[in-house]
Enzyme design. Structure first.
Site, PDB file in Angstrom:
ATOM      1  N   SER A  87      18.205  -1.741  51.829  1.00 34.73           N
ATOM      2  CA  SER A  87      19.378  -0.718  51.249  1.00 34.73           C
ATOM      3  C   SER A  87      20.890  -0.887  51.443  1.00 34.73           C
ATOM      4  O   SER A  87      20.659  -1.957  51.929  1.00 34.73           O
ATOM      5  CB  SER A  87      18.955   0.645  52.192  1.00 34.73           C
ATOM      6  OG  SER A  87      20.519   1.687  51.719  1.00 34.73           O
ATOM      7  N   TYR A  92      21.292   5.042  60.583  1.00 30.75           N
ATOM      8  CA  TYR A  92      20.134   4.534  59.157  1.00 30.75           C
ATOM      9  C   TYR A  92      20.995   3.452  59.157  1.00 30.75           C
ATOM     10  O   TYR A  92      19.835   2.164  58.755  1.00 30.75           O
ATOM     11  CB  TYR A  92      20.237   6.008  57.897  1.00 30.75           C
ATOM     12  CG  TYR A  92      19.392   5.684  56.861  1.00 30.75           C
ATOM     13  CD1 TYR A  92      18.285   5.176  57.045  1.00 30.75           C
ATOM     14  CD2 TYR A  92      20.454   5.149  55.970  1.00 30.75           C
ATOM     15  CE1 TYR A  92      17.477   4.830  55.967  1.00 30.75           C
ATOM     16  CE2 TYR A  92      19.846   4.634  55.015  1.00 30.75           C
ATOM     17  CZ  TYR A  92      18.056   4.263  55.263  1.00 30.75           C
ATOM     18  OH  TYR A  92      17.408   4.227  53.855  1.00 30.75           O
ATOM     19  N   ALA A  99       3.049   4.034  52.134  1.00 31.49           N
ATOM     20  CA  ALA A  99       2.496   3.863  50.606  1.00 31.49           C
ATOM     21  C   ALA A  99       1.854   5.193  49.880  1.00 31.49           C
ATOM     22  O   ALA A  99       1.487   5.738  49.577  1.00 31.49           O
ATOM     23  CB  ALA A  99       1.121   2.996  50.610  1.00 31.49           C
ATOM     24  N   THR A 100       2.632   6.120  50.922  1.00 26.34           N
ATOM     25  CA  THR A 100       1.891   7.675  50.416  1.00 26.34           C
ATOM     26  C   THR A 100       2.721   8.996  49.592  1.00 26.34           C
ATOM     27  O   THR A 100       1.996   9.681  49.061  1.00 26.34           O
ATOM     28  CB  THR A 100       1.484   8.083  51.478  1.00 26.34           C
ATOM     29  OG1 THR A 100       2.879   8.455  52.363  1.00 26.34           O
ATOM     30  CG2 THR A 100       0.867   8.098  52.661  1.00 26.34           C
ATOM     31  N   SER A 101       3.827   8.239  49.487  1.00 32.90           N
ATOM     32  CA  SER A 101       5.182   8.870  48.516  1.00 32.90           C
ATOM     33  C   SER A 101       6.267   7.690  48.335  1.00 32.90           C
ATOM     34  O   SER A 101       6.307   6.839  48.510  1.00 32.90           O
ATOM     35  CB  SER A 101       5.721  10.084  49.353  1.00 32.90           C
ATOM     36  OG  SER A 101       6.177   9.480  50.485  1.00 32.90           O
ATOM     37  N   GLY A 102       7.043   7.919  47.187  1.00 28.93           N
ATOM     38  CA  GLY A 102       8.067   7.201  46.375  1.00 28.93           C
ATOM     39  C   GLY A 102       7.798   5.919  46.442  1.00 28.93           C
ATOM     40  O   GLY A 102       7.450   5.374  45.694  1.00 28.93           O
ATOM     41  N   ILE A 103       8.925   4.843  46.534  1.00 31.59           N
ATOM     42  CA  ILE A 103       8.374   3.968  45.992  1.00 31.59           C
ATOM     43  C   ILE A 103       7.381   2.477  46.596  1.00 31.59           C
ATOM     44  O   ILE A 103       6.688   2.142  45.766  1.00 31.59           O
ATOM     45  CB  ILE A 103      10.062   2.850  46.418  1.00 31.59           C
ATOM     46  CG1 ILE A 103      10.977   3.379  45.939  1.00 31.59           C
ATOM     47  CG2 ILE A 103       9.413   1.447  46.925  1.00 31.59           C
ATOM     48  CD1 ILE A 103      11.822   3.331  46.330  1.00 31.59           C
TER      49      ILE A 103
END
Length: 268
Positions: free
Chosen positions: A146, A171, A15-19
């Site tokens: 994804s 990935y 939760a520290t960046s992006g979505i």
């Protein structure tokens, strides 16, 4: 006007960046208590401070938590801390993800790093949080997957891809596993492709993306108990669509659980 989510407790990984960061913001703005996970205590606290400073969100709604998903012991500690402090958890958003590195990399636990961070850590976390994941209506797990899961294949005899490694295949395998895991009957779960967004993973997709806030809105919609879900469902943004065939096969779900239990050294 969005419905209020006050009184609900949501754990968002990565939760520290992006979505993840944008989802935490949207959930807190709608009144949820958000457990904000970061890789280190500094990163989690930094994101929390940033949200309070830039949005005016009440700081009592945010709880920073840390665990490096490349270390399963830290995932266990995180789960125990959550169960201890929040015995009733409404939603778990399994969002933390890394792009597989160019070179084959194993964690200290002996797992291919993308497979562990993107899937195995979430598998372990979800199972350990099962007692806290409420059976109240709307209690659920949201796996951020994804569209690349469709290109993936789980190498059952070589999940660590020691014999043949490609970062894209590694990935895709991690995203397929996460999508298959949503069909696990132990908890109510769905997976969602939030669309291609401007995040740290964008280079994997190789072109421009939508703002992370758009991708986050698709995740937050599935956190809302007003959104009815079916266990194992897969969403492409707001639309429910069929996932890769493997994600609907009971045999694959059971086989994956067996493999994951073995690799995390933990049996649920």
């Amino acid at each position: 006007m969005f419905s209020s989510l006050s009184g609900r407790t949501v754990l968002v990984t990565g939760a520290t960046s992006g979505i993840g960061y944008e989802a935490a913001r949207q959930l807190a703005e709608r009144g949820s208590t958000v457990l904000l996970h970061g890789r280190t205590p500094e990163e989690a606290q930094g994101a929390t401070d940033r949200l309070i400073a830039t949005t005016g969100i009440d700081g009592t709604l945010l709880r920073p938590l840390a665990a490096d998903f490349a270390r399963l012991e830290e995932v266990e500690n995180l789960a125990h801390a959550v169960v201890r402090e929040h015995p009733r958890l409404d939603v778990l958003v399994n969002n933390a993800a890394i792009a597989a590195p160019e070179r084959h990399t194993l964690t200290t636990d002996g797992n291919e790093i993308a497979f562990q961070v993107n899937f195995l850590a979430h598998y372990l976390l979800t199972n350990l949080l099962e007692p806290a994941l409420t059976t109240d209506p709307g209690g659920r797990v949201v796996n951020v997957s994804s569209s690349l899961h469709r290109t993936g294949a789980i190498q059952w005899n070589d999940p660590q891809r020691i014999r043949r490694y490609s970062r894209l295949a590694a990935y895709a395998q991690s995203q397929l596993a996460l999508t298959v895991f949503a069909a696990d009957p132990r908890v109510t779960a769905v997976s969602v492709n939030p669309g291609i967004c401007e995040t740290g993973l964008l280079p994997l997709y190789g072109h421009a993306g939508a703002p992370a806030t758009e991708g986050a809105a698709h995740v937050v919609r599935l956190c809302d108990p007003a959104t009815e879900i079916v266990n194992g469902a897969y969403y492409d943004r707001d639309e429910r669509v069929a996932p890769a065939a493997a994600a609907t096969e009971d045999r694959t779900v059971k086989r994956l659980n067996k493999l994951a239990d073995l690799l995390v050294g933990h049996t649920a």
